[in-house]
Design an enzyme around this catalytic site. Sequence first.
Site, PDB file in Angstrom:
ATOM      1  CG  HIS A 249      -1.933   1.210   1.030  1.00 24.27           C
ATOM      2  ND1 HIS A 249      -2.921   1.135   0.258  1.00 24.27           N
ATOM      3  CD2 HIS A 249      -1.919   2.391   1.416  1.00 24.27           C
ATOM      4  CE1 HIS A 249      -3.781   2.165   0.440  1.00 24.27           C
ATOM      5  NE2 HIS A 249      -3.252   2.965   1.000  1.00 24.27           N
ATOM      6  CE1 TYR A 253      -1.434   8.058  -0.488  1.00 25.23           C
ATOM      7  CE2 TYR A 253      -1.610   5.763   0.428  1.00 25.23           C
ATOM      8  CZ  TYR A 253      -2.240   6.844   0.206  1.00 25.23           C
ATOM      9  OH  TYR A 253      -3.643   6.844   0.488  1.00 25.23           O
ATOM     10  CG  HIS A 400      -8.951   1.770  -6.950  1.00 24.53           C
ATOM     11  ND1 HIS A 400      -9.551   2.912  -6.453  1.00 24.53           N
ATOM     12  CD2 HIS A 400      -7.952   1.442  -5.929  1.00 24.53           C
ATOM     13  CE1 HIS A 400      -8.610   3.621  -5.666  1.00 24.53           C
ATOM     14  NE2 HIS A 400      -7.577   2.472  -5.376  1.00 24.53           N
ATOM     15  CG  PHE A 401      -4.697  -1.017  -8.773  1.00 23.70           C
ATOM     16  CD1 PHE A 401      -5.009  -0.284  -7.702  1.00 23.70           C
ATOM     17  CD2 PHE A 401      -4.854  -2.379  -8.578  1.00 23.70           C
ATOM     18  CE1 PHE A 401      -4.767  -0.862  -6.288  1.00 23.70           C
ATOM     19  CE2 PHE A 401      -4.759  -2.915  -7.360  1.00 23.70           C
ATOM     20  CZ  PHE A 401      -4.358  -2.419  -6.344  1.00 23.70           C
ATOM     21  CG  HIS A 402      -6.223   0.286 -14.957  1.00 25.11           C
ATOM     22  ND1 HIS A 402      -6.409  -1.008 -14.306  1.00 25.11           N
ATOM     23  CD2 HIS A 402      -5.629   0.213 -16.098  1.00 25.11           C
ATOM     24  CE1 HIS A 402      -5.699  -1.783 -14.918  1.00 25.11           C
ATOM     25  NE2 HIS A 402      -5.119  -1.245 -16.096  1.00 25.11           N
ATOM     26  NE  ARG A 465      -7.183  -7.726  -8.603  1.00 21.72           N
ATOM     27  CZ  ARG A 465      -6.439  -7.234  -7.807  1.00 21.72           C
ATOM     28  NH1 ARG A 465      -6.673  -7.246  -6.409  1.00 21.72           N
ATOM     29  NH2 ARG A 465      -5.529  -6.405  -8.102  1.00 21.72           N
ATOM     30  NE  ARG A 466      -4.144 -10.221  -9.537  1.00 23.51           N
ATOM     31  CZ  ARG A 466      -3.531  -9.885  -8.380  1.00 23.51           C
ATOM     32  NH1 ARG A 466      -3.915 -10.756  -7.436  1.00 23.51           N
ATOM     33  NH2 ARG A 466      -2.927  -8.967  -8.082  1.00 23.51           N
TER      34      ARG A 466
END
Length: 578
Positions: A249, A253, A400-402, A465-466
Site C-alpha cells: 500500500h 504513495y 480503481h488501480f487504473h 479480477r485477473r
Amino acid sequence: MSEVIYNSETGVNHHQYRKHKIFEVNEKEENKVIDRKDAKLVMAHMYVAIVCLIIGGLAGLVQTLVRSGTLKLPAGIGYYQILTVHGIILALVLTTFFIMGFQISAISRTTGPLSGLSRRLGWIGFWVMLIGTAMAATMVLLNKATVLYTFYAPLQAHVIFYIGMALVIVGSWISAAGQMMGYFRWRKEHPGQKTPLISYMATINNVMWIVCSIGVALTVLLQMIPWSLGLVDRIDVTLSRTLFWYFGHALVYFWLLPAYMSWYAVVPKIIGTKAFSDNLARFAFMLFLFFSIPVGIHHQLVEPGIDVTWKYVQVVLTFMVVIPSLMTAFSLFATFETYGRKTGAKGLLGWLKTLPWNDARFVLPFIGMAAFIPGGAGGLVNASAQMDQVVHNTIWITGHFHLTVATAVILTFFGTMYWLIPHCTGRVLTKQLNKLALIQGYMWAIGMSIMSGAMHFIGLFGAPRRSTYSEYGGSKVAAEWIPYQIIQAVGGTILFISIILVVIIFIRLAFFAPKGHEPYPIATAMDEHLPTTKLVENWKFLIIVTIALILIAYTIPVSQMFIDPPPGAKGFGEGKLW
C-alpha cells in the site's frame, strides 16, 4: 527582473501572463538548468521508462483483447504470463525508474549539481535496477515466473526472478541514498534556511520508500528465495502476504507523491502563479510519511490469520491518509482560483476558463487531478471493511488501480516528461508537439474512462479480477459480462494508441526537436517568506513517529502469526518464517 515567459517556441504561453503580470521572477533563476552530467543520469532512467511503457502497454492491450474473446494467444503464451508482464513492468519497473530519474532532476535543480559520490550512487543504483529488471523479465518471458504483479505465495517463481526483484529494490535504495545526500548537504551548507520544497518532498518519498520496501525485501530474501531453491518445503503464506502488503500500500504513495510533487511545486509555475502554501505542502507530506505504511492489512480484510481488532486499527489508520489528500485538493484548487481571480475571473467557477487549456504541461496533470477524485473515492470503498466485501477480488479493484496509478499518476508523469525531456536534452517543446501531447492526453482520458468505467460497473456485479472468464463457460453470468469485456477492449485500444503518441513525442523531444532552452519550472509559494512549520523537517521526530506507528500497527498481528495460528492451518506457529 522579467515577466514569466517560458518558451517562445511553443506558443503555449498565455497572453494573461504578460497582460496581468501576476508576478515576476529572477531571470537568472528562470534560466537555471540542471547539470549536464545529472541530465544524462536522468535521461538514462527515462529511456528505460519509455521502453517499459511500450512493453507494458502492449501487454495491457493484449489482455483486454483476450478477455473480450477477440484474440487467442499464439505459441503457447499464457494469459497470466501477459498479465504478469503488464503489472510488473508498468506498476513496479516503469514507475521506479521514472520516479528516481525525476527526483534526481529535482534535487539537482534545487540544491545544486549532485556531488561526485551522489552521482556515482545514482549510476550504481540505475545499473543494479536495470540488471535486476532484466533478470526478472527474462524469467517472466520464459514462463517461469507467472506470479502476477503481487508475486506472493502460494504462487512460486524461479529463483532468478526473486533475485532480480530484490536487485530492483536494492538499486532504488542506492539511488535514493545519493539523492538524500544532496538534500542533507544543502541543509548543512544553509543552516537555518528553509530547504527547497521539492527536494524536501523527494526526501520524504525516499525515506518512505526505503522503510516500506524493507517488507518486500524480507519476504523475498528470507522466504521466497529459500523456498524457490528447495531449501524449505513450505513458507508461511499469511506472513508472506502481510510483509508484501506492508510494502504494497505504501507503494501506492511512492507512485503518488512524485505526482503530488509536480502538482504542488511545478504546475503553479506552469500556469504563471504562486503555489498556495509551502507549509501546507510540507505538512501534508509529513502526514503521508506517517500514515502510508502502517495500513497494509486493509488489503487483507477477508483473510484468516489476522485478528479483526488489528484489521480495524489499520482501517482507521488508512482513513487518516484522507486528511493530507484533502489538504492537497484544497491547496491545488486554491492555487487555481487565486490565479483566476487575479486575471479577472468572475463567478463561482469562472476561474476555470482562465487556466492554460492549450498547454499540455498543465492539461495532462490536471486531468490526473480530476481522475484522482473518483479514484480516491473508490479507495475509500476498498478500505471500508463492509463495502470491501462487495468489491474484494473483483475487477472493480483493477478499475480503481487504473484511475489512480494509470491515470492520476501516469498522466502527471507524461505532463512532466514533456518539459523534463527537452530540458535535459537541450531542446524545446514545439507548438506541433504540444498539440500532439494534448491529443495524447485527451485520448488517454477517453480510453481510461471507457475501460475503467466498465471495470467498475461489472465489478459491482461480481466479475472477478485477473480472469479471462473462460472457466465460466457458457453460463448466463459469463454471457452478461461479455459486452463489458468488449467495452474494456475498446478503451484499451484507445489507450494503446495514446501510448504510441507518447513514444513519438518522447523520441522527438529526445532527439529531433529544435535546440533551445526549455525551463525547469519550480514555483515559489505565497507563504515563502514564512518559517517552516515546526517539526516537519525535524528528521528525528519524523523517523521516530513513523517507526512507532509501524510497531503499533504490526507488532502484535505479526507475532500472532507465529504463536496463534488460525484453526487447521499448517506451517504456522512454529516460531520460524516457513
